[in-house]
Design a protein around this motif. Structure first.
Motif, PDB file in Angstrom:
ATOM      1  N   GLN A  46      40.608 -13.699  50.608  1.00 49.79           N
ATOM      2  CA  GLN A  46      39.412 -13.127  50.633  1.00 49.79           C
ATOM      3  C   GLN A  46      38.709 -13.484  52.108  1.00 49.79           C
ATOM      4  N   ARG A  47      38.317 -12.422  52.586  1.00 47.56           N
ATOM      5  CA  ARG A  47      37.822 -12.768  54.049  1.00 47.56           C
ATOM      6  C   ARG A  47      36.278 -13.297  53.889  1.00 47.56           C
ATOM      7  N   GLY A  48      35.995 -14.505  54.547  1.00 44.21           N
ATOM      8  CA  GLY A  48      34.702 -14.887  54.624  1.00 44.21           C
ATOM      9  C   GLY A  48      34.101 -15.328  56.125  1.00 44.21           C
ATOM     10  N   ALA A  49      33.221 -15.963  56.085  1.00 44.89           N
ATOM     11  CA  ALA A  49      32.544 -16.026  57.600  1.00 44.89           C
ATOM     12  C   ALA A  49      33.527 -16.673  58.541  1.00 44.89           C
ATOM     13  N   ARG A  50      34.321 -17.726  57.984  1.00 40.14           N
ATOM     14  CA  ARG A  50      35.131 -18.554  59.032  1.00 40.14           C
ATOM     15  C   ARG A  50      36.659 -17.941  58.810  1.00 40.14           C
ATOM     16  N   GLY A  51      36.878 -17.011  58.323  1.00 43.43           N
ATOM     17  CA  GLY A  51      38.262 -16.477  58.088  1.00 43.43           C
ATOM     18  C   GLY A  51      38.663 -16.247  56.690  1.00 43.43           C
ATOM     19  N   PHE A  52      39.922 -16.218  56.225  1.00 41.48           N
ATOM     20  CA  PHE A  52      40.277 -15.920  55.105  1.00 41.48           C
ATOM     21  C   PHE A  52      40.372 -17.278  54.241  1.00 41.48           C
ATOM     22  N   TYR A  53      39.990 -17.103  52.813  1.00 42.61           N
ATOM     23  CA  TYR A  53      40.085 -18.211  51.996  1.00 42.61           C
ATOM     24  C   TYR A  53      40.795 -17.616  50.852  1.00 42.61           C
ATOM     25  N   ARG A  54      41.258 -18.660  49.898  1.00 46.87           N
ATOM     26  CA  ARG A  54      41.988 -18.463  48.649  1.00 46.87           C
ATOM     27  C   ARG A  54      41.035 -17.995  47.502  1.00 46.87           C
ATOM     28  N   VAL A  55      41.403 -16.812  46.682  1.00 49.94           N
ATOM     29  CA  VAL A  55      40.758 -16.676  45.577  1.00 49.94           C
ATOM     30  C   VAL A  55      41.854 -16.875  44.610  1.00 49.94           C
ATOM     31  N   ASN A  56      41.608 -17.774  43.622  1.00 55.01           N
ATOM     32  CA  ASN A  56      42.472 -18.136  42.502  1.00 55.01           C
ATOM     33  C   ASN A  56      42.423 -17.268  41.192  1.00 55.01           C
ATOM     34  N   LEU A  57      43.614 -16.737  40.827  1.00 52.39           N
ATOM     35  CA  LEU A  57      43.596 -15.730  39.688  1.00 52.39           C
ATOM     36  C   LEU A  57      44.545 -16.482  38.419  1.00 52.39           C
ATOM     37  N   ARG A  58      44.074 -16.186  37.329  1.00 52.88           N
ATOM     38  CA  ARG A  58      44.861 -16.530  36.111  1.00 52.88           C
ATOM     39  C   ARG A  58      44.629 -15.388  35.277  1.00 52.88           C
ATOM     40  N   HIS A  59      45.800 -15.091  34.229  1.00 58.22           N
ATOM     41  CA  HIS A  59      45.830 -13.919  33.609  1.00 58.22           C
ATOM     42  C   HIS A  59      45.987 -14.302  31.849  1.00 58.22           C
ATOM     43  N   GLY A  60      45.730 -13.743  31.195  1.00 62.91           N
ATOM     44  CA  GLY A  60      46.044 -13.872  29.763  1.00 62.91           C
ATOM     45  C   GLY A  60      46.010 -12.518  28.702  1.00 62.91           C
ATOM     46  N   VAL A  61      45.725 -12.865  27.458  1.00 61.66           N
ATOM     47  CA  VAL A  61      45.606 -11.524  26.910  1.00 61.66           C
ATOM     48  C   VAL A  61      44.653 -12.281  25.690  1.00 61.66           C
ATOM     49  N   SER A  62      43.815 -11.348  25.350  1.00 59.07           N
ATOM     50  CA  SER A  62      42.782 -11.782  24.190  1.00 59.07           C
ATOM     51  C   SER A  62      43.405 -11.596  22.754  1.00 59.07           C
ATOM     52  N   ALA A  63      42.802 -12.084  21.976  1.00 58.32           N
ATOM     53  CA  ALA A  63      43.270 -12.029  20.486  1.00 58.32           C
ATOM     54  C   ALA A  63      43.476 -10.736  19.812  1.00 58.32           C
ATOM     55  N   LEU A  64      44.527 -10.416  19.182  1.00 54.77           N
ATOM     56  CA  LEU A  64      44.689  -9.194  18.696  1.00 54.77           C
ATOM     57  C   LEU A  64      43.884  -9.094  17.239  1.00 54.77           C
ATOM     58  N   ARG A  65      43.379  -8.133  16.996  1.00 58.68           N
ATOM     59  CA  ARG A  65      42.308  -7.888  15.713  1.00 58.68           C
ATOM     60  C   ARG A  65      43.402  -7.350  14.687  1.00 58.68           C
ATOM     61  N   ALA A  66      44.276  -6.535  15.240  1.00 57.64           N
ATOM     62  CA  ALA A  66      45.201  -5.764  14.030  1.00 57.64           C
ATOM     63  C   ALA A  66      46.426  -5.482  14.800  1.00 57.64           C
ATOM     64  N   GLY A  67      47.741  -5.187  13.825  1.00 51.95           N
ATOM     65  CA  GLY A  67      48.675  -4.402  14.699  1.00 51.95           C
ATOM     66  C   GLY A  67      49.589  -5.246  15.234  1.00 51.95           C
ATOM     67  N   ARG A  68      50.568  -4.611  16.363  1.00 52.46           N
ATOM     68  CA  ARG A  68      51.412  -5.203  17.120  1.00 52.46           C
ATOM     69  C   ARG A  68      51.426  -4.744  18.544  1.00 52.46           C
ATOM     70  N   ARG A  69      51.650  -5.744  19.481  1.00 52.82           N
ATOM     71  CA  ARG A  69      51.574  -5.333  20.793  1.00 52.82           C
ATOM     72  C   ARG A  69      52.707  -5.719  21.455  1.00 52.82           C
ATOM     73  N   HIS A  70      53.487  -4.990  22.106  1.00 47.12           N
ATOM     74  CA  HIS A  70      54.446  -5.337  23.169  1.00 47.12           C
ATOM     75  C   HIS A  70      54.315  -5.140  24.432  1.00 47.12           C
ATOM     76  N   THR A  71      54.682  -5.822  25.335  1.00 51.31           N
ATOM     77  CA  THR A  71      54.471  -5.934  26.714  1.00 51.31           C
ATOM     78  C   THR A  71      55.706  -6.389  27.754  1.00 51.31           C
ATOM     79  N   LEU A  72      55.972  -5.538  28.578  1.00 54.86           N
ATOM     80  CA  LEU A  72      57.177  -6.118  29.507  1.00 54.86           C
ATOM     81  C   LEU A  72      56.450  -6.815  30.894  1.00 54.86           C
ATOM     82  N   GLY A  73      56.897  -7.965  31.098  1.00 49.63           N
ATOM     83  CA  GLY A  73      56.571  -8.699  32.149  1.00 49.63           C
ATOM     84  C   GLY A  73      57.449  -8.638  33.311  1.00 49.63           C
ATOM     85  N   VAL A  74      57.128  -8.199  34.669  1.00 48.77           N
ATOM     86  CA  VAL A  74      58.174  -8.200  35.673  1.00 48.77           C
ATOM     87  C   VAL A  74      57.726  -8.924  36.536  1.00 48.77           C
TER      88      VAL A  74
END
Length: 283
Positions: free
Chosen positions: A249-277
């Motif tokens: 992320q560009r800031g006043a003094r150059g670029f800095y790191r923006v940290n990210l994390r990911h996840g999945v919220s709780a399923l309320r019903a059914g079944r969910r499949h995901t492919l991770g690449v």
């Protein structure tokens, strides 16, 4: 924190979507493709679909927010073919129960080499479009990472560093399951972007959906600021490309790191499949 090889992951369309419109509608894809075909023609069609996205717009979205949608990357038949193979043990090198490791609740399986043809084609086809973004991010953050033009060349570097176990995976969630916020690192060699493809249709069963809840969630944290959460809108066959650990992320003094994390919220019903690449291999 890297996950062990115990892992580590509406129809709003992102404006980057496609050049003009998608090369083929999902219905047309379903009519023209046999999802389980391993023919050269089927692989070529999938590569053309990947190449048909507006990758300049994808790169701009990744730079701006750390994620980008790829609408209708897979057809409903292709999604079903991958999800239906979850219990075919010969495809996988391991099965991970998330609750046992404190990762959440649910489970996922890592594919073994050789990867299924569709998974291999996705990995090989997406990589060269994302490598320029990876190189740009590395330069902005003065990191040492190098990202050659082909997946094979990048994996050769992973394997030379002792990271030789495949990381693409298939995740399954049922009612009450969720995935805690995390990052998929697996070793010192890290490709800074990855993709997740939703294989199930969100929505209540009476409306033809497979599951309710189970939203894909990203959080980002900038220095000296509170975290921001984003829910990424996905339909069956859509992919989201996102940062593994951080983005510049560009800031006043150059670029800095923006940290990210990911996840999945709780399923309320059914079944969910995901492919991770994931493009880097694991130790």
């Amino acid at each position: 924190m890297a996950r062990p090889s115990a892992h580590r992951q509406h129809d709003v369309r992102h404006p980057l979507a496609l050049q003009g419109d998608h090369p083929m509608t999902t219905d047309a894809i379903d009519r023209s493709e046999n999802a389980v075909s391993d023919t050269a023609d089927a692989r070529a069609r999938l590569r053309r679909r990947i190449d048909g996205y507006d990758w300049n717009a994808v790169g701009a979205a990744l730079d701006a927010q750390g994620w980008a949608n790829l609408p209708a990357l897979l057809s409903a038949r292709q999604c079903a073919a991958l999800a239906d193979g979850y219990d075919e043990d010969e495809r996988y090198r391991s099965r991970i129960a998330m609750q046992r490791h404190g990762f959440g609740r649910g489970e996922y399986r890592y594919f073994r080499y050789p990867l299924p043809t569709m998974v291999q084609t996705l990995r090989e086809g997406l990589y060269p479009h994302l490598a320029p973004v990876a190189a740009r991010w590395s330069a902005a953050l003065a990191e040492a990472g190098e990202y050659p033009d082909t997946l094979d060349a990048f994996l050769a570097r992973c394997h030379a560093a002792g990271q030789a176990r495949p990381t693409p995976l298939l995740l399954r969630y049922v009612e009450g399951d969720y995935n805690c916020l995390h990052q998929d690192v697996y070793g010192e060699r890290v490709f800074p972007l990855q993709a997740a493809i939703l294989l199930s249709q969100p929505g209540p069963a009476e409306e033809g959906g497979d599951f309710e809840g189970g939203e894909f969630v990203l959080t980002e944290q900038r220095p000296r600021m509170q975290s921001r959460a984003q829910v990424v809108p996905l339909r069956q066959g859509d992919a989201v490309v996102f940062a593994v650990r951080h983005r510049p992320q560009r800031g006043a003094r150059g670029f800095y790191r923006v940290n990210l994390r990911h996840g999945v919220s709780a399923l309320r019903a059914g079944r969910r499949h995901t492919l991770g690449v994931i493009f880097h291999d694991a130790q």
